[in-house]
Design a protein around this motif. Structure first.
Motif, PDB file in Angstrom:
ATOM      1  N   SER A   1       0.827  -1.214   0.000  1.00  0.00           N
ATOM      2  CA  SER A   1       0.000   0.000   0.000  1.00  0.00           C
ATOM      3  C   SER A   1       0.858   1.258   0.000  1.00  0.00           C
ATOM      4  CB  SER A   1      -0.911   0.024   1.229  1.00  0.00           C
ATOM      5  OG  SER A   1      -1.755  -1.079   1.236  1.00  0.00           O
ATOM      6  N   ALA A   2       1.880   1.286   0.852  1.00  0.00           N
ATOM      7  CA  ALA A   2       2.755   2.457   0.918  1.00  0.00           C
ATOM      8  C   ALA A   2       3.507   2.659  -0.394  1.00  0.00           C
ATOM      9  CB  ALA A   2       3.739   2.302   2.073  1.00  0.00           C
ATOM     10  N   THR A   3       3.938   1.569  -1.017  1.00  0.00           N
ATOM     11  CA  THR A   3       4.647   1.680  -2.290  1.00  0.00           C
ATOM     12  C   THR A   3       3.738   2.220  -3.378  1.00  0.00           C
ATOM     13  OG1 THR A   3       6.071  -0.161  -1.655  1.00  0.00           O
ATOM     14  CG2 THR A   3       5.993   0.402  -3.989  1.00  0.00           C
ATOM     15  N   LEU A   4       2.524   1.704  -3.458  1.00  0.00           N
ATOM     16  CA  LEU A   4       1.587   2.189  -4.477  1.00  0.00           C
ATOM     17  C   LEU A   4       1.252   3.660  -4.282  1.00  0.00           C
ATOM     18  CD1 LEU A   4      -0.884  -0.804  -4.869  1.00  0.00           C
ATOM     19  CD2 LEU A   4       0.776   0.029  -6.531  1.00  0.00           C
ATOM     20  N   VAL A   5       1.028   4.058  -3.044  1.00  0.00           N
ATOM     21  CA  VAL A   5       0.705   5.470  -2.776  1.00  0.00           C
ATOM     22  C   VAL A   5       1.883   6.364  -3.138  1.00  0.00           C
ATOM     23  CG1 VAL A   5       0.261   7.121  -0.912  1.00  0.00           C
ATOM     24  CG2 VAL A   5      -1.076   5.032  -1.078  1.00  0.00           C
ATOM     25  N   SER A   6       3.088   5.942  -2.787  1.00  0.00           N
ATOM     26  CA  SER A   6       4.242   6.786  -3.114  1.00  0.00           C
ATOM     27  C   SER A   6       4.499   6.849  -4.615  1.00  0.00           C
ATOM     28  CB  SER A   6       5.488   6.304  -2.384  1.00  0.00           C
ATOM     29  OG  SER A   6       5.879   5.039  -2.861  1.00  0.00           O
ATOM     30  N   LEU A   7       4.201   5.774  -5.342  1.00  0.00           N
ATOM     31  CA  LEU A   7       4.369   5.802  -6.793  1.00  0.00           C
ATOM     32  C   LEU A   7       3.299   6.649  -7.471  1.00  0.00           C
ATOM     33  CD1 LEU A   7       5.371   2.114  -7.612  1.00  0.00           C
ATOM     34  CD2 LEU A   7       6.822   4.137  -7.672  1.00  0.00           C
TER      35      LEU A   7
END
Length: 93
Positions: free
Chosen positions: A53-59
């Motif tokens: 989730s954190a990776t998708l949001v940051s991307l």
């Protein structure tokens, strides 16, 4: 700039990560059959889900503070959709 964003979001992220629902779930899992194995699998899945989730949001929202970026447009449309969903839920209620 990224460190400021992480600093602003970190308290909310910790609140979500330490919310009572996963704690209740882990107590129930540990008290069941094969609790140690199931607890480890649950914790691994929880950490993996938060990481994804954190990776998708940051991307998706990495450049949301730049008005000309596509991330800014995605963030704006996300707010519009969230607002419409809340209005729809309010009307339904």
């Amino acid at each position: 700039m990224l460190s400021q964003a992480i600093g602003a979001v970190l308290p909310a992220a910790l609140a979500v990560a330490l919310s009572p629902f996963p704690l209740i779930a882990i107590v129930l899992i540990l008290s069941g059959a094969q609790g140690r194995r199931n607890g480890l699998l649950f914790a691994t899945g929880w950490i993996f889900g938060l990481t994804v989730s954190a990776t998708l949001v940051s991307l998706l929202f990495g450049g949301a503070d730049d008005p000309d970026s596509t991330s800014s447009a995605i963030a704006d449309w996300g707010r519009v959709l969230a607002g419409g969903a809340l209005i729809g839920l309010g009307a339904r209620k």
